[in-house]
Enzyme design. Structure first.
Site, PDB file in Angstrom:
ATOM      1  N   THR A  89       0.830  -1.203   0.000  1.00 30.24           N
ATOM      2  CA  THR A  89       0.000   0.000   0.000  1.00 30.24           C
ATOM      3  C   THR A  89       0.868   1.257   0.000  1.00 30.24           C
ATOM      4  O   THR A  89       2.022   1.222   0.447  1.00 30.24           O
ATOM      5  CB  THR A  89      -0.890  -0.011   1.267  1.00 30.24           C
ATOM      6  OG1 THR A  89      -1.464   1.278   1.459  1.00 30.24           O
ATOM      7  CG2 THR A  89      -0.095  -0.336   2.524  1.00 30.24           C
ATOM      8  N   ASP A  90       0.279   2.370  -0.439  1.00 27.56           N
ATOM      9  CA  ASP A  90       1.002   3.652  -0.370  1.00 27.56           C
ATOM     10  C   ASP A  90       1.141   4.137   1.077  1.00 27.56           C
ATOM     11  O   ASP A  90       1.948   5.006   1.370  1.00 27.56           O
ATOM     12  CB  ASP A  90       0.313   4.719  -1.231  1.00 27.56           C
ATOM     13  CG  ASP A  90      -1.136   5.009  -0.838  1.00 27.56           C
ATOM     14  OD1 ASP A  90      -1.675   4.319   0.054  1.00 27.56           O
ATOM     15  OD2 ASP A  90      -1.741   5.924  -1.439  1.00 27.56           O
ATOM     16  N   GLU A  91       0.350   3.536   1.995  1.00 26.18           N
ATOM     17  CA  GLU A  91       0.332   4.041   3.379  1.00 26.18           C
ATOM     18  C   GLU A  91       1.664   3.822   4.093  1.00 26.18           C
ATOM     19  O   GLU A  91       1.945   4.467   5.096  1.00 26.18           O
ATOM     20  CB  GLU A  91      -0.827   3.404   4.159  1.00 26.18           C
ATOM     21  CG  GLU A  91      -2.143   3.599   3.424  1.00 26.18           C
ATOM     22  CD  GLU A  91      -3.394   3.329   4.247  1.00 26.18           C
ATOM     23  OE1 GLU A  91      -3.335   3.336   5.475  1.00 26.18           O
ATOM     24  OE2 GLU A  91      -4.453   3.122   3.613  1.00 26.18           O
ATOM     25  N   TYR A 145      -1.638  -0.681  11.012  1.00 27.27           N
ATOM     26  CA  TYR A 145      -1.833  -1.333   9.702  1.00 27.27           C
ATOM     27  C   TYR A 145      -0.632  -1.079   8.797  1.00 27.27           C
ATOM     28  O   TYR A 145      -0.012  -2.012   8.266  1.00 27.27           O
ATOM     29  CB  TYR A 145      -3.126  -0.818   9.040  1.00 27.27           C
ATOM     30  CG  TYR A 145      -3.192  -1.099   7.545  1.00 27.27           C
ATOM     31  CD1 TYR A 145      -3.260  -2.400   7.067  1.00 27.27           C
ATOM     32  CD2 TYR A 145      -3.193  -0.056   6.609  1.00 27.27           C
ATOM     33  CE1 TYR A 145      -3.311  -2.675   5.696  1.00 27.27           C
ATOM     34  CE2 TYR A 145      -3.244  -0.310   5.249  1.00 27.27           C
ATOM     35  CZ  TYR A 145      -3.303  -1.615   4.786  1.00 27.27           C
ATOM     36  OH  TYR A 145      -3.353  -1.876   3.443  1.00 27.27           O
ATOM     37  N   LYS A 183       2.233  -3.614   7.287  1.00 21.55           N
ATOM     38  CA  LYS A 183       2.467  -3.776   5.840  1.00 21.55           C
ATOM     39  C   LYS A 183       3.935  -3.439   5.509  1.00 21.55           C
ATOM     40  O   LYS A 183       4.572  -4.134   4.717  1.00 21.55           O
ATOM     41  CB  LYS A 183       1.530  -2.863   5.030  1.00 21.55           C
ATOM     42  CG  LYS A 183       0.073  -3.273   5.025  1.00 21.55           C
ATOM     43  CD  LYS A 183      -0.206  -4.609   4.374  1.00 21.55           C
ATOM     44  CE  LYS A 183      -0.005  -4.623   2.871  1.00 21.55           C
ATOM     45  NZ  LYS A 183      -0.439  -5.932   2.298  1.00 21.55           N
TER      46      LYS A 183
HETATM   47  P1  NAD Z   1      -9.827  -7.075   2.214  1.00 16.72           P
HETATM   48  O1  NAD Z   1      -9.815  -6.817   3.692  1.00 16.72           O
HETATM   49  O2  NAD Z   1     -11.052  -6.770   1.424  1.00 16.72           O
HETATM   50  O3  NAD Z   1      -9.494  -8.613   1.939  1.00 16.72           O
HETATM   51  C1  NAD Z   1      -8.493  -9.304   2.652  1.00 16.72           C
HETATM   52  C2  NAD Z   1      -8.648 -10.789   2.354  1.00 16.72           C
HETATM   53  O4  NAD Z   1      -7.600 -11.490   3.047  1.00 16.72           O
HETATM   54  C3  NAD Z   1      -9.978 -11.381   2.846  1.00 16.72           C
HETATM   55  O5  NAD Z   1     -10.508 -12.238   1.872  1.00 16.72           O
HETATM   56  C4  NAD Z   1      -9.589 -12.148   4.107  1.00 16.72           C
HETATM   57  O6  NAD Z   1     -10.434 -13.255   4.386  1.00 16.72           O
HETATM   58  C5  NAD Z   1      -8.182 -12.599   3.756  1.00 16.72           C
HETATM   59  N1  NAD Z   1      -7.360 -12.850   4.951  1.00 16.72           N
HETATM   60  C6  NAD Z   1      -7.213 -12.051   6.039  1.00 16.72           C
HETATM   61  N2  NAD Z   1      -6.411 -12.650   6.935  1.00 16.72           N
HETATM   62  C7  NAD Z   1      -6.029 -13.845   6.390  1.00 16.72           C
HETATM   63  C8  NAD Z   1      -5.178 -14.890   6.817  1.00 16.72           C
HETATM   64  N3  NAD Z   1      -4.566 -14.858   8.018  1.00 16.72           N
HETATM   65  N4  NAD Z   1      -4.991 -15.955   6.009  1.00 16.72           N
HETATM   66  C9  NAD Z   1      -5.613 -16.033   4.791  1.00 16.72           C
HETATM   67  N5  NAD Z   1      -6.429 -15.058   4.341  1.00 16.72           N
HETATM   68  C10 NAD Z   1      -6.633 -13.969   5.129  1.00 16.72           C
HETATM   69  O7  NAD Z   1      -8.552  -6.304   1.656  1.00 16.72           O
HETATM   70  P2  NAD Z   1      -8.358  -5.607   0.222  1.00 16.72           P
HETATM   71  O8  NAD Z   1      -8.843  -4.228   0.299  1.00 16.72           O
HETATM   72  O9  NAD Z   1      -8.825  -6.515  -0.831  1.00 16.72           O
HETATM   73  O10 NAD Z   1      -6.766  -5.535   0.187  1.00 16.72           O
HETATM   74  C11 NAD Z   1      -5.992  -6.604  -0.379  1.00 16.72           C
HETATM   75  C12 NAD Z   1      -4.531  -6.274  -0.265  1.00 16.72           C
HETATM   76  O11 NAD Z   1      -4.252  -5.056  -0.924  1.00 16.72           O
HETATM   77  C13 NAD Z   1      -4.035  -6.090   1.158  1.00 16.72           C
HETATM   78  O12 NAD Z   1      -2.749  -6.651   1.250  1.00 16.72           O
HETATM   79  C14 NAD Z   1      -3.986  -4.582   1.347  1.00 16.72           C
HETATM   80  O13 NAD Z   1      -2.992  -4.220   2.282  1.00 16.72           O
HETATM   81  C15 NAD Z   1      -3.612  -4.139  -0.053  1.00 16.72           C
HETATM   82  N6  NAD Z   1      -4.074  -2.786  -0.436  1.00 16.72           N
HETATM   83  C16 NAD Z   1      -5.402  -2.449  -0.335  1.00 16.72           C
HETATM   84  C17 NAD Z   1      -5.811  -1.191  -0.774  1.00 16.72           C
HETATM   85  C18 NAD Z   1      -7.280  -0.778  -0.748  1.00 16.72           C
HETATM   86  O14 NAD Z   1      -7.588   0.370  -1.045  1.00 16.72           O
HETATM   87  N7  NAD Z   1      -8.210  -1.655  -0.473  1.00 16.72           N
HETATM   88  C19 NAD Z   1      -4.878  -0.291  -1.309  1.00 16.72           C
HETATM   89  C20 NAD Z   1      -3.538  -0.687  -1.412  1.00 16.72           C
HETATM   90  C21 NAD Z   1      -3.155  -1.940  -0.985  1.00 16.72           C
HETATM   91  P1  TYD Z   2     -10.681   4.187   4.470  1.00 13.74           P
HETATM   92  O1  TYD Z   2     -11.670   3.779   3.443  1.00 13.74           O
HETATM   93  O2  TYD Z   2     -10.763   3.541   5.822  1.00 13.74           O
HETATM   94  O3  TYD Z   2      -9.238   3.996   3.822  1.00 13.74           O
HETATM   95  P2  TYD Z   2      -7.777   4.453   4.398  1.00 13.74           P
HETATM   96  O4  TYD Z   2      -7.886   4.859   5.811  1.00 13.74           O
HETATM   97  O5  TYD Z   2      -6.980   3.194   4.243  1.00 13.74           O
HETATM   98  O6  TYD Z   2      -7.332   5.565   3.499  1.00 13.74           O
HETATM   99  O7  TYD Z   2     -10.806   5.746   4.687  1.00 13.74           O
HETATM  100  C1  TYD Z   2     -10.634   6.671   3.631  1.00 13.74           C
HETATM  101  C2  TYD Z   2     -10.642   8.052   4.232  1.00 13.74           C
HETATM  102  O8  TYD Z   2     -11.954   8.322   4.753  1.00 13.74           O
HETATM  103  C3  TYD Z   2      -9.688   8.224   5.408  1.00 13.74           C
HETATM  104  O9  TYD Z   2      -9.139   9.538   5.363  1.00 13.74           O
HETATM  105  C4  TYD Z   2     -10.564   8.079   6.625  1.00 13.74           C
HETATM  106  C5  TYD Z   2     -11.907   8.627   6.151  1.00 13.74           C
HETATM  107  N1  TYD Z   2     -13.104   8.012   6.775  1.00 13.74           N
HETATM  108  C6  TYD Z   2     -14.098   8.818   7.361  1.00 13.74           C
HETATM  109  O10 TYD Z   2     -13.986  10.056   7.372  1.00 13.74           O
HETATM  110  N2  TYD Z   2     -15.178   8.215   7.917  1.00 13.74           N
HETATM  111  C7  TYD Z   2     -15.342   6.863   7.918  1.00 13.74           C
HETATM  112  O11 TYD Z   2     -16.366   6.356   8.466  1.00 13.74           O
HETATM  113  C8  TYD Z   2     -14.337   6.053   7.301  1.00 13.74           C
HETATM  114  C9  TYD Z   2     -14.469   4.549   7.277  1.00 13.74           C
HETATM  115  C10 TYD Z   2     -13.234   6.676   6.741  1.00 13.74           C
END
Ligand code: NAD
Ligand code: TYD
Length: 382
Positions: A139-141, A188, A192
């Site tokens: 992630t970019d975080e 988080y 990561k």
């Molecule tokens: P998500 O929470 O929707 O899905 C996570 C999945 O991992 C779920 O299916 C869960 O059951 C599985 N999981 C969790 N713990 C597990 C374990 N111990 N063993 C096996 N499976 C397990 O997450 P997402 O948003 O789809 O993100 C996927 C990946 O991308 C993550 O690594 C996250 O850090 C990264 N990422 C997400 C975003 C975003 O905006 N959603 C952005 C950048 C990177």
């Molecule tokens: P989120 O979807 O949790 O992603 P991330 O924290 O990984 O960027 O949140 C996106 C942005 O929205 C973040 O700045 C937090 C804000 N946010 C709210 O203001 N209210 C909410 O209920 C949630 C879930 C997020």
């Protein structure tokens, strides 16, 4: 350009938001590749997310924890895995603030057990690393937070199809580039970051063929409704309050999830071993501006007066350690592999809102826990 051609792919976290988007993408477009999805099915993992591919002959699901080293090693042997795309993680910042241990366990120890299983299994093969790839999704975080130096927004230094939309602004002059030092702030992003370091250490120490990508916030169908966009769409629909953290001034860079799936597929096949690629939407939004777009879109699509639900906005206590601005520079990926986002944000948000409004049953199921029954019914006889 050399194209790596895996035949037996292991996708971890394939039942989550992004993992399922990638599995749908690859199962449709690469029928020659056998895809094994490994997922623990936590609250965020849902087999209904893979309904579109469940009858495909090249797809298989295995319920497993990535921390189960022995199970993963055996699965890799049984399936002759030659490529891993690792998405499984605990992914919600607010949960990490309440329960950091689970994040360290899954994101750090789970990644380590996967790396070690891949290393030990591939080392037993005569060709060893040749034709193998371990792709870690990050992630970019991990880069920390950027300053918000231009509150009104400035012209960004990027030009893509995505940036030809109505809104395209940057809220500061600095962006995350691949060479930046990691400065994670939340449990988080700290977990990561640690997993990213382990992945690179396995390349540098043992020669494991790894790639890492760091992506910005994704949006689109099948996202668990604790994240901003699906949560707020659902709340607007049901006229529930919209809890905006702090002043709503925080900035995020948003990318449509299918554009991310396409980037993963491209980088997995054509990216260079040991490289890091940033993936971004070229699409910064202040939370409050994005929330107003969501309200207007939901209202319009439900036949309400646009903006009728603006009074649902409720400012609440800010998230602890809330990162102010994320903004990715993905010029490297654009220049080296020719990738850029395909959708303008206005189109992506319209598609996304429509999907959630049309899939209320999915929303109800994932929030009620009924999907566990779905799993039991679907898989008890397999
Ligand atoms: P998500 O929470 O929707 O899905 C996570 C999945 O991992 C779920 O299916 C869960 O059951 C599985 N999981 C969790 N713990 C597990 C374990 N111990 N063993 C096996 N499976 C397990 O997450 P997402 O948003 O789809 O993100 C996927 C990946 O991308 C993550 O690594 C996250 O850090 C990264 N990422 C997400 C975003 C975003 O905006 N959603 C952005 C950048 C990177
Ligand atoms: P989120 O979807 O949790 O992603 P991330 O924290 O990984 O960027 O949140 C996106 C942005 O929205 C973040 O700045 C937090 C804000 N946010 C709210 O203001 N209210 C909410 O209920 C949630 C879930 C997020």
């Amino acid at each position: 350009m050399y194209e790596f051609v895996p035949r037996r792919l292991l996708v971890t976290g394939g039942c989550g938001f992004m993992g399922s988007a990638f599995v749908r993408w690859v199962a449709e477009r690469r029928p020659e590749v056998r895809v094994t999805v490994l997922d623990k099915l936590t609250y965020a993992g849902n087999l209904a997310n893979l309904k579109d591919v469940e009858n495909k002959p090249n797809y298989k699901f295995v319920k497993m924890d990535i921390c189960d080293f022995d199970g993963i090693y055996k699965l890799m042997q049984d399936e002759h895995v030659d490529g891993i795309i690792h998405l499984a993680a605990e992914s919600h910042v607010d949960r990490s603030i309440k329960d950091p241990f689970t994040f360290a366990q899954t994101n750090v120890m789970g990644t380590l057990s996967l790396l070690q299983a891949a290393k030990l299994y591939w080392e037993t093969l005569p060709e060893k690393w040749e034709g193998k790839r371990f792709y870690h999704i990050s992630t970019d975080e991990v880069y920390g937070a950027l300053e918000l130096t231009h509150p009104q927004g400035i012209e960004p230094p990027f030009s893509t199809k995505a940036s030809s939309g109505k809104h395209h602004l940057a809220y500061g002059a600095k962006f995350f580039t691949e060479d930046l030092k990691y400065q994670p702030h939340s449990p988080y992003s700290a977990a990561k970051a640690s997993s990213d370091h382990f992945v690179r250490a396995f390349h540098d120490t043992y020669g494991l063929p790894t790639i890492v990508t760091n992506c910005s916030n994704n949006y689109g169908p099948y996202q668990f409704p604790e994240k901003l966009i699906p949560l707020f769409i659902n709340n607007i629909r049901h006229r529930k309050p919209l809890p905006v953290y702090g002043k709503g001034e925080n900035v995020r860079d948003w990318l449509f999830v299918e554009d991310h799936a396409r980037a993963i597929d491209l980088i997995f096949h054509e990216g260079k071993i040991a490289e890091t690629y940033n993936i971004g939407g070229f699409n910064e939004w202040k939370n409050i501006d994005l929330i107003k777009v969501l309200i207007n879109t939901v209202d319009r699509l439900l036949g309400r007066k646009e903006g009728e639900d603006l009074d649902l906005i409720t400012y609440v206590t800010d998230r602890a350690g809330h990162d102010l601005r994320y903004a990715i520079d993905s010029t490297k990926l654009q220049k080296e592999l020719g990738w850029e986002p395909s959708l303008q944000f206005e189109e992506g948000i319209e598609k996304t809102v429509r999907w959630y409004l049309d899939n209320q049953e999915w929303m109800d199921n994932v929030t009620s826990g009924d999907y566990q029954k779905y799993y039991d019914d679907m898989y008890k006889n397999r």
